[in-house]
Design a protein around this motif. Structure first.
Motif, short mmCIF file in Angstrom:
data_model
loop_
_atom_site.label_atom_id
_atom_site.label_comp_id
_atom_site.label_asym_id
_atom_site.label_seq_id
_atom_site.Cartn_x
_atom_site.Cartn_y
_atom_site.Cartn_z
N LYS A 178 42.14 84.88 51.30
CA LYS A 178 41.19 85.38 52.28
C LYS A 178 39.80 84.85 51.97
N ILE A 179 39.15 84.31 52.97
CA ILE A 179 37.78 83.81 52.85
C ILE A 179 36.88 84.74 53.66
N GLU A 180 36.08 85.52 52.96
CA GLU A 180 35.23 86.53 53.58
C GLU A 180 33.77 86.06 53.55
N VAL A 181 33.26 85.67 54.70
CA VAL A 181 31.91 85.10 54.79
C VAL A 181 30.86 86.19 54.56
N ILE A 182 29.82 85.85 53.79
CA ILE A 182 28.71 86.77 53.52
C ILE A 182 27.58 86.44 54.51
N GLU A 249 31.95 79.05 47.65
CA GLU A 249 31.76 80.30 46.92
C GLU A 249 30.32 80.82 47.02
N ASP A 250 29.38 79.95 47.42
CA ASP A 250 27.99 80.37 47.56
C ASP A 250 27.75 81.19 48.84
N VAL A 251 28.63 81.04 49.82
CA VAL A 251 28.41 81.73 51.10
C VAL A 251 29.57 82.66 51.47
N ALA A 252 30.62 82.70 50.64
CA ALA A 252 31.78 83.52 51.00
C ALA A 252 32.49 84.01 49.75
N ASN A 253 33.18 85.11 49.88
CA ASN A 253 34.06 85.62 48.83
C ASN A 253 35.46 85.08 49.08
N VAL A 254 36.01 84.38 48.11
CA VAL A 254 37.33 83.78 48.23
C VAL A 254 38.26 84.46 47.23
N TYR A 255 39.31 85.06 47.72
CA TYR A 255 40.22 85.78 46.81
C TYR A 255 41.60 85.88 47.46
N THR A 256 42.58 86.21 46.64
CA THR A 256 43.96 86.38 47.10
C THR A 256 44.22 87.84 47.42
#
Length: 311
Positions: A178-182, A249-256
């Protein structure tokens, strides 16, 4: 009876040959008979299902169901048409005369549906034709558990599913990245969601880089950059107006994370993964049962933590 006795006594060889033929053909018919869970039934019925999300039953009936009924009413061999319009769904059931070739009827119905599709609302889904077939039901259902696996769904889907043919899985949920944009970071670096999506899509690339000679062989060379892990995804460079080096990774949270469950499977009071197996058309239920049992025995012997129950 006396004449039959005289005939047998006069022609003993013919009589013996007839008896041997009866025994032979009787034996082959018994041993060649297949064992099935349910008899094969060819039901001359076809269903046309159309999804129209958000529409009330009246609109579904007027805009979809009636259009389909008017179009398919002239099909040959048609015995009756039954329809049902509910919220967001239209169902039209066509019953044909017994003896009708369902394959030919399906082709004719498909042509009619293709014509009526252009007359349906733009936001309605394409009508789906379904054939009522008793053989489409699952022949065997398995309940699978493995205490050593963190994500049972992924384990079953990736490791066990290839061992069985024509199966469907229920219960559990799969993992995905999941890529969650900040929003604050996006505004800070002045990037857009579309540009981030384009950079992610363009990151995984492959293009030819010529060829090389190895002995007597001429081999093609290609250059490839893959981002197949979470850590690699975080390092995808983004295109920003300032020209600075900014990574995902500077603009979004990337996690499983795990996908939301679309169904739940439970056996004996415990959560499990349910696997339904259907036989091929040329096979029998007995053949399928024997092959599945052999596969289960082999898989459980290879992994002591694996527990497969034939429900």
């Amino acid at each position: 009876m006396i004449n039959l006795t005289k005939y047998v006594l006069k022609r003993p060889v013919t009589t013996i040959m007839c008896i041997l033929c009866l025994i032979f053909f009787g034996y082959t018919s018994v041993t060649g008979a297949t064992m099935e869970l349910t008899p094969e039934m060819d039901m001359p019925m076809l269903l046309v299902l159309t999804n129209y999300s958000g529409a009330n039953p009246e609109d579904v009936n007027d805009l979809i169901t009636k259009e389909i009924e008017d179009q398919v009413g002239s099909l040959s061999g048609l015995k009756s048409i039954t329809s049902a319009s509910s919220e967001g769904m239209s169902m039209v059931m066509l019953e044909y005369e017994y003896g009708t070739d369902t394959d030919e009827a399906y082709d004719d119905l498909k042509k009619k549906i293709d014509l009526v599709t252009t007359q349906l609302p733009n936001d309605a889904d394409t009508p789906v034709i379904m054939e009522l077939n008793m053989d489409s039901a699952a022949d065997i259902t398995l309940a699978i558990d493995n205490a050593s696996q963190n994500n049972l769904y992924s384990y079953v889907n990736n490791e066990l599913v290839p061992e069985f043919e024509k199966i469907s899985i229920r219960g559990g949920s799969d993992e995905y990245v999941k890529i969650e944009v900040i929003p604050e970071k996006v505004s800070q670096y002045k990037v857009s969601i579309s540009s981030i999506a384009s950079d992610i899509q363009a990151a995984d690339l492959s293009y030819p880089a010529g060829d090389t000679q190895v002995g007597s062989q001429e081999l093609s060379v290609s250059t490839r950059m893959t981002y197949n892990t979470v850590e690699n995804l975080k390092k995808i460079p983004l295109t920003v107006p300032s020209g600075d080096t900014v990574y995902l990774e500077d603009v979004a949270n990337v996690y499983t994370t795990t996908d939301s469950s679309s169904s739940i499977a439970r056996y004996d009071g415990n959560d499990t993964i349910s696997v339904s197996i259907s036989k091929q058309q040329s096979a029998t239920a007995m053949e399928l049962s024997n092959q599945v049992k052999k596969t289960i025995s082999r898989l459980m012997a290879e992994d002591p933590d694996l527990n497969i129950i034939l429900v």
